[in-house]
Write a protein that holds these residues in place. Structure first.
Motif, PDB file in Angstrom:
ATOM      1  N   LEU A 317       0.828  -1.208   0.000  1.00 33.96           N
ATOM      2  CA  LEU A 317       0.000   0.000   0.000  1.00 33.96           C
ATOM      3  C   LEU A 317       0.863   1.258   0.000  1.00 33.96           C
ATOM      4  CD1 LEU A 317      -2.944   1.115   0.235  1.00 33.96           C
ATOM      5  CD2 LEU A 317      -2.571   1.163   2.712  1.00 33.96           C
ATOM      6  N   CYS A 320       1.791   3.495  -3.029  1.00 35.13           N
ATOM      7  CA  CYS A 320       0.877   4.521  -3.538  1.00 35.13           C
ATOM      8  C   CYS A 320       0.633   5.526  -2.417  1.00 35.13           C
ATOM      9  CB  CYS A 320      -0.433   3.883  -3.991  1.00 35.13           C
ATOM     10  SG  CYS A 320      -1.609   5.068  -4.696  1.00 35.13           S
ATOM     11  N   LEU A 323      -3.032   6.728  -1.230  1.00 34.82           N
ATOM     12  CA  LEU A 323      -3.810   5.703  -0.542  1.00 34.82           C
ATOM     13  C   LEU A 323      -3.231   5.437   0.844  1.00 34.82           C
ATOM     14  CD1 LEU A 323      -4.521   3.113  -3.394  1.00 34.82           C
ATOM     15  CD2 LEU A 323      -6.082   4.791  -2.401  1.00 34.82           C
ATOM     16  N   ARG A 326      -4.270   8.142   3.239  1.00 39.28           N
ATOM     17  CA  ARG A 326      -5.687   8.047   3.571  1.00 39.28           C
ATOM     18  C   ARG A 326      -5.926   7.012   4.663  1.00 39.28           C
ATOM     19  NH1 ARG A 326      -9.478   7.058  -1.471  1.00 39.28           N
ATOM     20  NH2 ARG A 326      -8.399   9.009  -2.024  1.00 39.28           N
TER      21      ARG A 326
END
Length: 339
Positions: A317, A320, A323, A326
């Protein structure tokens, strides 16, 4: 120990078969490290061992992984630089070897540089140097463990900092600060400069590149660099994920507070924990770096932050940054607020 051995050394069998015979074997190894591990993670969580237990064979497994890496790396470079494998087979072998070196060999080397035995520490440094990351053997214990969760640690990712920006800063910073720390130790001990550990790291890396050239010419060197880069990215991802956004508060005298369980991200997943030699029990590792990896404990959720998924999943993850932020920024802020 059987679980550690099965998950760490097991993939070497299909990797070797793939390098020698081709076919689907490299993809079997790749699936072992990724899909099988992720599936087993859902099967349950491993109970903490009791204090004072012995773990026969724990150091032997670390040595076996390091030696296995050196042999497998040479075997893979020869196969990748040769004509015996097609494009699909070469891609599978490259991914399997790079993934195993980045996930397993780096974890074993990390444990080795913390062992009290000089021979084991040198084996760990040699394994890092073969992957062109030898300075980590100095920077990790002398810089990261001393300054973790502060601005003085290049391997602690700052809140809001994306991985790709962190990667360059961490590599350069750990190299420079590790060099400075070793130079200071050398001066205090009154030893000559030619005994500087960084000289040994460079020599071992050049030797590894020379072996790659002997096995496959310039193509062998290129494949070796590719595997080393891929493995180094995974090591930096591990540092990035396990300390992202966590900071030790400053005391009135200006020094950081002592390291606590809340200053590292942890993961309770059983299979990936075994694959990574309990590295996801990261708070306890920093609190007790000399403790053998099978004895590392998982702090209670109320005391230490936990990743929302396994360490390998979160490392993916992190590739990126939007993302990643978040998912993780709110969690990191919540733990910072508790400090």
């Amino acid at each position: 120990m059987p679980l550690f051995a099965l998950l760490t050394l097991g993939p070497l069998v299909p990797v070797a078969l793939g390098a020698l015979l081709g076919g689907a074997w490299p993809w079997v190894a790749f699936a072992w490290i990724t899909v099988l591990t992720a599936t087993l993670d859902e099967a349950g969580r491993r109970a903490d061992p009791g204090e004072g237990r012995e773990f026969p064979g724990s150091d032997l497994l670390l040595a076996a992984v390091a030696v296995g890496m050196l042999g497998t790396l040479a075997l893979a470079v020869r196969a990748l630089a040769g004509d015996g494998l097609g494009p699909w087979g070469k891609l599978g072998l490259f991914l399997a070897v790079s993934w195993w070196c980045g996930q397993v060999a780096n974890a074993a080397s990390h444990e080795l540089v913390h062992r009290p035995s000089r021979l084991l520490r040198r084996l760990g440094a040699a394994a890092y140097a073969a992957l062109l990351f030898g300075h980590h053997a100095s920077a990790h214990p002398l810089v990261h463990h001393v300054h973790v969760a502060t601005r003085r640690d290049p391997s602690t990712a700052r809140l809001g900092e994306g991985f790709w920006r962190f990667m360059g800063r961490a590599w350069r910073g750990s190299f420079r600060k590790g060099l400075a720390a070793e130079s200071e130790r050398l001066a205090r001990a009154g030893r000559p400069r030619w005994r500087h550990p960084y000289g040994g790291y460079v020599a071992l890396s050049l030797l590894a590149v020379g072996v790659a050239f002997g096995l496959g010419g310039l193509a062998g060197v290129a494949w070796h660099f590719g595997i080393a880069w891929f493995a180094s990215v995974q090591l930096l991802l591990s540092d990035y994920v396990q300390h992202y956004g966590l900071v030790r508060a400053r005391r009135p005298d200006g020094r950081p507070e002592p390291f606590g369980a809340r200053h590292a991200w942890n993961s309770p997943h059983r299979a990936s924990g075994a694959l990574l030699l309990n590295a996801p029990r990261h708070s306890d590792h920093h609190a007790r770096p000399a403790v053998p990896y099978p004895a590392l404990r998982l702090p209670p959720e109320a005391e230490a932050p936990r990743l929302p998924a396994s360490l390998p999943a979160m490392a993916t993850l992190a590739l990126c940054p939007p993302l990643w932020r978040r998912v993780m920024d709110g969690r990191a802020r919540a733990w910072l607020a508790q400090g």
